[in-house]
Motif scaffolding. Structure first.
Motif, PDB file in Angstrom:
ATOM      1  N   ALA A 189      38.446  35.442  51.858  1.00 17.30           N
ATOM      2  CA  ALA A 189      38.027  35.060  50.498  1.00 17.30           C
ATOM      3  C   ALA A 189      38.463  36.085  49.454  1.00 17.30           C
ATOM      4  CB  ALA A 189      36.511  34.903  50.450  1.00 17.30           C
ATOM      5  N   THR A 190      38.644  35.609  48.237  1.00 16.33           N
ATOM      6  CA  THR A 190      38.889  36.517  47.113  1.00 16.33           C
ATOM      7  C   THR A 190      37.604  36.728  46.327  1.00 16.33           C
ATOM      8  OG1 THR A 190      39.610  34.649  45.762  1.00 16.33           O
ATOM      9  CG2 THR A 190      41.328  35.940  46.867  1.00 16.33           C
ATOM     10  N   LYS A 191      36.755  35.704  46.320  1.00 16.22           N
ATOM     11  CA  LYS A 191      35.453  35.799  45.663  1.00 16.22           C
ATOM     12  C   LYS A 191      34.404  35.223  46.597  1.00 16.22           C
ATOM     13  CE  LYS A 191      37.011  35.691  40.914  1.00 16.22           C
ATOM     14  NZ  LYS A 191      36.918  35.019  39.626  1.00 16.22           N
ATOM     15  N   VAL A 192      33.176  35.679  46.392  1.00 15.50           N
ATOM     16  CA  VAL A 192      32.092  35.216  47.246  1.00 15.50           C
ATOM     17  C   VAL A 192      30.864  34.912  46.396  1.00 15.50           C
ATOM     18  CG1 VAL A 192      31.308  37.550  47.790  1.00 15.50           C
ATOM     19  CG2 VAL A 192      30.797  35.722  49.362  1.00 15.50           C
ATOM     20  N   ALA A 193      30.178  33.846  46.775  1.00 16.39           N
ATOM     21  CA  ALA A 193      28.914  33.489  46.137  1.00 16.39           C
ATOM     22  C   ALA A 193      27.819  33.653  47.184  1.00 16.39           C
ATOM     23  CB  ALA A 193      28.939  32.046  45.640  1.00 16.39           C
ATOM     24  N   CYS A 229      34.875  39.996  46.502  1.00 14.93           N
ATOM     25  CA  CYS A 229      34.240  40.422  47.749  1.00 14.93           C
ATOM     26  C   CYS A 229      33.838  41.891  47.714  1.00 14.93           C
ATOM     27  CB  CYS A 229      35.183  40.174  48.931  1.00 14.93           C
ATOM     28  SG  CYS A 229      35.387  38.435  49.335  1.00 14.93           S
ATOM     29  N   SER A 230      34.713  42.753  47.205  1.00 13.68           N
ATOM     30  CA  SER A 230      34.405  44.186  47.206  1.00 13.68           C
ATOM     31  C   SER A 230      33.168  44.503  46.368  1.00 13.68           C
ATOM     32  CB  SER A 230      35.599  45.000  46.714  1.00 13.68           C
ATOM     33  OG  SER A 230      35.952  44.595  45.401  1.00 13.68           O
ATOM     34  N   GLU A 231      32.981  43.777  45.276  1.00 13.71           N
ATOM     35  CA  GLU A 231      31.798  44.008  44.438  1.00 13.71           C
ATOM     36  C   GLU A 231      30.532  43.466  45.096  1.00 13.71           C
ATOM     37  OE1 GLU A 231      32.280  42.582  40.439  1.00 13.71           O
ATOM     38  OE2 GLU A 231      34.195  43.623  40.202  1.00 13.71           O
ATOM     39  N   VAL A 232      30.601  42.250  45.592  1.00 16.47           N
ATOM     40  CA  VAL A 232      29.413  41.634  46.193  1.00 16.47           C
ATOM     41  C   VAL A 232      29.016  42.373  47.468  1.00 16.47           C
ATOM     42  CG1 VAL A 232      28.495  39.545  47.289  1.00 16.47           C
ATOM     43  CG2 VAL A 232      29.796  39.380  45.156  1.00 16.47           C
TER      44      VAL A 232
END
Length: 92
Positions: free
Chosen positions: A20-24, A37-40
């Protein structure tokens, strides 16, 4: 070239971090976190408080950073291993 969004639902955070590039993150039916992903996954304490896991590399790197080791936060186990080896070599 197509613009597309693929939604992947999983409890395997290593898989999510790898593809993934972004995660919710959903918690009790509400959106709790959303972003790269790195932030979450960098919000480890909050994720664990929700009863969620984190990628293995993130958990290990977080523990090492909290212990004062000079390594970057990593989501990839191979990069983490390379960082640890590089630090070890500097000390030898």
């Amino acid at each position: 070239k197509y613009n597309a969004t693929i939604i992947m639902v999983s409890h395997n955070m290593d898989d999510i971090a790898r593809v993934a590039t972004k995660v919710a993150v959903m918690n009790k039916g509400k959106l709790a976190m959303y972003g790269p992903c790195s932030e979450v996954f960098g919000r480890i304490d909050e994720l664990r408080a929700m009863g969620l896991g984190v990628p293995k590399a993130a958990g290990i790197s977080d523990k090492l950073i909290k212990a004062g080791k000079n390594i970057p936060f990593c989501l990839d186990i191979n990069r983490l291993a390379e960082s640890i080896v590089a630090q070890w070599r500097k000390k030898c």
